[in-house]
Design an enzyme around this catalytic site. Structure first.
Site, PDB file in Angstrom:
ATOM      1  CD  GLU A   1      36.257 101.659 -83.514  1.00 35.14           C
ATOM      2  OE1 GLU A   1      36.233 102.022 -84.699  1.00 35.14           O
ATOM      3  OE2 GLU A   1      37.211 101.046 -83.020  1.00 35.14           O
TER       4      GLU A   1
ATOM      5  CD  GLU B   1      37.845  97.230 -82.456  1.00 38.63           C
ATOM      6  OE1 GLU B   1      38.606  97.925 -83.152  1.00 38.63           O
ATOM      7  OE2 GLU B   1      36.643  97.075 -82.706  1.00 38.63           O
TER       8      GLU B   1
HETATM    9  O1  IFM Z   1      39.032  97.101 -88.363  1.00 36.81           O
HETATM   10  C1  IFM Z   1      38.670  98.141 -87.530  1.00 36.81           C
HETATM   11  C2  IFM Z   1      37.479  97.760 -86.677  1.00 36.81           C
HETATM   12  O2  IFM Z   1      36.415  97.382 -87.457  1.00 36.81           O
HETATM   13  C3  IFM Z   1      37.061  98.918 -85.810  1.00 36.81           C
HETATM   14  N1  IFM Z   1      38.163  99.460 -85.068  1.00 36.81           N
HETATM   15  C4  IFM Z   1      39.392  99.724 -85.785  1.00 36.81           C
HETATM   16  C5  IFM Z   1      39.800  98.516 -86.604  1.00 36.81           C
HETATM   17  C6  IFM Z   1      41.101  98.819 -87.379  1.00 36.81           C
HETATM   18  O3  IFM Z   1      40.879  99.873 -88.259  1.00 36.81           O
END
Ligand code: IFM
Length: 459
Positions: free
Chosen positions: A166, A361
């Site tokens: 990210e 994710e």
């Molecule tokens: O916890 C975070 C993660 O580190 C990166 N993506 C989003 C998740 C939720 O906010």
């Protein structure tokens, strides 16, 4: 529609990141990261919470791998802490740090779980931030060096590698809004950081060959609130999605975004875009929500004003508000929209060069309670089910989706929110470190079991 029928070989996973779970911040030669520094500053994290102990995964990794095996996961996505393996961010390597990841990977392999390694999930070694951090070009070259040394140590047993998790968050939350470490509010630095994170990605892809390598972006479905808000949607989409996707997959920054930013791009050197768009084997997509955006009075077309420090991550687009589309939200206040995941995956198929995709994710925080040894998290089950259906739908439409990783395996340190937001499939008592699989974990395990049971036996 059901959640059974995923193709054979589909990666069934869960994800975590080093700083959010490991703790042991001063053990075995680990150096400080920007998140250690940031969390020590008053007022930066809710309740002044830190990653010092986190969920003690550094000491409990064997038990945690056992939990993964009990759930039937076929893959586990974790990140390596750069300051654990290279305490100063350059130069000396810390063998004890590397050993931890070797032990973790061996444990995963012994349990038949495929390790998916992410090199950077936001814990920049503090000495590199002291030297300027991501706005400085050299940081990208230090990252490539670090990628190379981790690869040397683990390539024999890790087959799937991701570079930067990210980059939007690292650049814009870290350097524009300052909500994340290192907590700087310098909009121009944020754009430079975004470019250097992209460059770091490209250099690392080259350093990680011949392994299977992907980039990891957090994408949003974005809608205008009204007919008058299409330009606002374009701008937010540009900064959030296309600044990274176009660079990685098309080798160019979107001209409309550069026009909006209207800044000196001298930090983009000849040849950078070729490096950034070095071919990758897969794209890791983190998806959580949809943004519904509207243009606020006063900012419509004045867009090309040079970025100023507004404390907003939306550099140059601060006059846009996020109104919500009336859907239910999670404990983070994030709108739940599984249709947005299908939209994002479809867009990748239609607008970008063909590439295997993975949902790396996806998940939700809710206010879970542990009662009588159980967490009845029906809302999380519904969230996961709807998003898995969207994945199956995508596969049905010919989109090359090869895996799904729930965020997160366990409750953990949710950055500026501390331990107050629980995303885990597994509940963690932060006082005793006791782990208890939530109903969603049991549900996910059953979905995995049923899908595996439906796989042709000769595959
Ligand atoms: O916890 C975070 C993660 O580190 C990166 N993506 C989003 C998740 C939720 O906010």
């Amino acid at each position: 529609m059901t959640t059974i029928g995923f193709p054979p070989g589909f990666a069934w996973g869960a994800a975590t990141s080093a700083f959010q779970i490991e703790g042991a911040v001063s053990e075995d030669g680990r150096g400080p990261s920007i998140w250690d520094t940031f969390t020590a500053r008053p007022g930066r994290v809710v309740g002044g919470e830190t990653g010092e102990v986190a969920i003690d995964h550094y000491h409990r990794y064997r038990d945690d791998v056992k939990i993964m095996a009990d759930l039937g996961l076929s893959a586990y996505r974790f990140s390596v802490s750069w300051p654990r393996v290279q305490p100063a961010g350059s130069g000396r390597v810390n063998p004890e740090g590397l050993d931890f990841y070797k032990r973790l990977v061996d444990e995963l392999l012994e349990h038949g779980i495929d390790p998916w390694l992410t090199l950077y999930h936001w814990d920049l070694p503090q000495p590199l931030e002291d030297a300027g951090g991501w706005p400085v070009r050299d940081t990208a070259y230090r990252f490539a060096e670090y990628a190379h040394l981790v690869h040397e140590a683990l390539a024999d047993r890790v087959h799937t590698w991701a570079t930067v998790n990210e980059p939007w968050c690292a650049a814009f939350l870290g350097y524009a809004s300052g909500e994340h470490a290192p907590g700087r509010r310098e909009p121009v630095s944020a754009i430079r950081a975004a470019h250097h994170l992209n460059l770091a990605h490209g250099l690392a892809v080259q350093a990680l060959r011949p392994s299977r390598v992907g980039g990891c972006v957090n994408l949003y479905a974005i809608s205008p609130a009204t007919e008058d808000d299409h330009d606002a949607a374009r701008r937010i989409d540009g900064l959030q999605n296309r600044l990274f996707l176009d660079a990685l997959l098309k080798g160019a920054y979107p001209p409309d975004v550069l026009r909006d930013l209207d800044m000196d791009l001298g930090f983009v050197h000849d040849g950078d875009m070729e490096i950034i768009s070095t071919p990758i084997d897969l794209l890791l997509v983190n998806y959580y929500s949809r943004f519904t955006v509207s243009q606020q009075p006063g900012g419509a077309a004045s867009a090309s004003a040079a970025p100023t420090d507004s404390g907003s991550p939306w550099v140059g687009s601060e006059h846009i508000s996020f109104s919500g589309g009336g859907r239910p939200v999670t404990a983070m206040g994030w709108e739940i929209d599984a249709g947005g995941l299908l939209e994002v995956l479809t867009r990748l198929r239609d607008e970008y060069p063909a590439i295997p995709l993975v949902v790396s994710e996806n998940g939700a925080a809710f206010d879970d309670t542990l009662t009588g040894g159980r967490v009845h998290d029906a809302e999380r089950i519904a969230y996961l089910e709807d998003h898995l259906k969207a994945c199956l739908d995508a596969i049905g439409h010919g989109i090359p989706l090869e895996g799904y990783f729930a965020w997160s395996l366990m409750d953990n340190f949710e950055w500026a929110w501390g331990y107050g937001k629980r995303f885990g499939l597994v509940h963690v008592d932060f006082g005793t470190q006791a782990r208890t699989p939530k109903d969603s974990a049991l549900w996910y395990a059953e979905i995995i079991r049923q899908n595996k049971a439906h796989e042709p036996t000769d595959s």
